[in-house]
Design an enzyme around this catalytic site. Structure first.
Site, PDB file in Angstrom:
ATOM      1  N   ASP A 154       0.824  -1.211   0.000  1.00 19.24           N
ATOM      2  CA  ASP A 154       0.000   0.000   0.000  1.00 19.24           C
ATOM      3  C   ASP A 154       0.866   1.273   0.000  1.00 19.24           C
ATOM      4  O   ASP A 154       2.097   1.198  -0.033  1.00 19.24           O
ATOM      5  CB  ASP A 154      -0.906  -0.068   1.248  1.00 19.24           C
ATOM      6  N   ASP A 165     -10.074   3.592  -3.228  1.00 16.02           N
ATOM      7  CA  ASP A 165     -10.815   2.406  -2.763  1.00 16.02           C
ATOM      8  C   ASP A 165     -12.229   2.329  -3.329  1.00 16.02           C
ATOM      9  O   ASP A 165     -12.943   3.323  -3.391  1.00 16.02           O
ATOM     10  CB  ASP A 165     -10.918   2.428  -1.235  1.00 16.02           C
TER      11      ASP A 165
HETATM   12  C1  GLA Z   1      -5.951   1.337   1.561  1.00 14.32           C
HETATM   13  C2  GLA Z   1      -6.129   0.370   0.392  1.00 14.32           C
HETATM   14  C3  GLA Z   1      -7.249  -0.600   0.715  1.00 14.32           C
HETATM   15  C4  GLA Z   1      -6.921  -1.369   1.988  1.00 14.32           C
HETATM   16  C5  GLA Z   1      -6.675  -0.382   3.133  1.00 14.32           C
HETATM   17  C6  GLA Z   1      -6.130  -1.073   4.365  1.00 14.32           C
HETATM   18  O1  GLA Z   1      -7.054   2.160   1.719  1.00 14.32           O
HETATM   19  O2  GLA Z   1      -6.402   1.080  -0.771  1.00 14.32           O
HETATM   20  O3  GLA Z   1      -7.457  -1.501  -0.362  1.00 14.32           O
HETATM   21  O4  GLA Z   1      -5.795  -2.160   1.766  1.00 14.32           O
HETATM   22  O5  GLA Z   1      -5.724   0.607   2.755  1.00 14.32           O
HETATM   23  O6  GLA Z   1      -5.868  -0.190   5.419  1.00 14.32           O
END
Ligand code: GLA
Length: 424
Positions: free
Chosen positions: A171, A226
């Site tokens: 990430d 997301d």
């Molecule tokens: C980010 C990523 C998500 C998930 C969260 C976890 O937002 O884009 O897909 O992995 O972190 O904290």
């Protein structure tokens, strides 16, 4: 409402992986122009010749995960038919570790959540014929505040190899002024040095145009923020917005051409079974298959409805996603909430998806002969005036005639018809 799709010829610019390999690009963070090096992709270990398929904890459970819950999920992965449908990876997202590294600087699996440790859990996953994935972040901390890998890349990669990790999602939170390309290359090299073959899933949300440089660094790269279980409405959380299926789809329009075996655009995980309607879930899944997207289910596998299961395990849809050419669909038509997406498939076949984005039903009347499709690479040349194709509906699983006849159907709001076209 009746829509007649009028005559037009579309010249698409679908590029093959080899063409992408020659592209040069300036990275968004101002780094020197980089090539998507042909050799780099070639040197990749061929770990993802087709888009990776799996399941990930995040969309349903966030950080509320532990061994008993996840063992149940592994069992359901198998008993629900997901494994047999082609899904392989079982991925723990954020929240698997303790808040502190140990005295040697190693990450530690949270002993309350995983009392037997991570190796034992990975063994359980492997014993079911699945592959095991884990999560961390390029920054000092993960997005949920657990220890990130910055400055510990090689140490963490070795630890993952010792657990038996097959897939790492990496990430982009708390990265301050880090250079994205360099940070991801560092982890990619650390994984390669670990001695274990580990699929590398970049997750910097498309901020630095990873489709231009991440081929060869990792096998897949997120290109958006997301996702949320909403068809066409983003959800605003103040400092950030979770994205609807349609907003993510729109971000794919110009970057599909960079897709290909071992370097996949990742429009984020699936929200099938997480609250949208049956038609919306089918549309979401169909479009991800049209895009050759990695398919990471994110629902509770232990209590899937028969409808959800029928979507996630539809082998005909999955075959379109997993087609060996690995070419993402192009949007070839768009008017009044109706869209047509086309994707070349191996053996001169074709997938075509009609999408109704509006909430109301629409009648489609589509004269194939008036919609020749050409592309410069010769990967998709469908001149329906010259060649006749049989139409097979991937959801009803029925043959529904040929391209000689006008395609006429009423599409419910937020729904698709996805077809495989096979030349006569
Ligand atoms: C980010 C990523 C998500 C998930 C969260 C976890 O937002 O884009 O897909 O992995 O972190 O904290």
């Amino acid at each position: 409402m009746k829509i007649n799709l009028y005559k037009h010829v579309i010249i698409t610019t679908l590029l093959s992986a080899s063409t992408c390999a020659n592209l040069f690009a300036q990275t968004a963070d101002g780094a020197a122009p980089v090539a998507i090096a042909k050799e780099q992709i070639a040197k990749a270990n061929n770990l993802a010749p087709t888009p990776p398929m799996g399941w990930n904890t995040w969309n349903t459970f966030q950080t509320k995960i532990d061994e008993p819950l996840l063992k149940g999920m592994v069992d359901a992965y198998v008993s629900s038919g997901m494994r047999d449908a082609g899904y392989r990876y079982f991925v723990l997202d954020d929240g698997w570790m303790s808040m502190e590294r140990d005295k040697n600087g190693d990450l530690v699996a949270d002993p309350k959540k995983f009392p037997k440790g991570m190796k034992a859990f990975a063994d359980y996953v492997h014993a079911k014929g699945l592959k095991f994935g884990i999560y961390n972040c390029a920054g000092s901390k993960t997005c949920a505040g657990y220890p990130g890998s910055r400055g510990h890349e090689y140490q963490d990669a070795r630890l993952y190899a010792s657990f038996g990790v097959d897939f790492l999602k990496y990430d982009w939170c708390n990265t301050d002024s880090l250079n994205a390309r360099e940070a991801y290359i560092t982890m990619s090299q650390a994984l390669k040095a670990s001695g274990r073959q580990i699929v590398f899933s970049l997750c910097e949300w498309g901020n630095h145009q990873p489709w231009l440089w991440a081929g060869g660094v990792g096998e897949l790269y997120r290109n958006t923020g997301d996702i949320t279980a909403s068809f066409d409405k983003n959800k605003n959380y103040g400092s950030w917005s979770a994205l609807s299926v349609m907003s993510i789809l729109d971000k794919q329009v110009n970057i599909g051409k960079y897709n290909g075996p071992n370097h996949w655009n990742d429009p984020d995980m699936l929200e099938v079974g997480n609250g949208m309607s049956f038609n919306e879930d089918k549309a979401h899944f169909s479009l991800w298959c049209m895009l050759s997207a990695p398919l990471a289910a994110g629902n509770d596998l232990r209590n899937m409805s028969p409808q959800t299961q029928s979507i996630l395990t539809n082998k005909e849809a999955i075959a379109i996603d997993q087609d060996a050419l690995g070419i993402a669909a192009t949007r070839i038509y768009q008017a009044d909430s109706l869209e047509v997406w086309a994707k070349p498939l191996a053996n001169n076949q074709l997938a075509v998806c009609f999408l109704n984005r509006s909430t109301v039903a629409k009648d489609v009347a589509y004269k194939w002969q008036e919609h020749t499709i050409n592309n410069e690479e010769g990967k998709l040349n469908a001149d329906f005036a010259q060649a006749v194709y049989k139409l097979h509906d991937v959801w009803t699983k029925k043959d529904i005639g040929t391209t000689k006849k006008e395609f006429k159907q009423t599409l419910a709001g937020h729904s698709v018809v996805m077809l495989r076209l096979v030349k006569f």
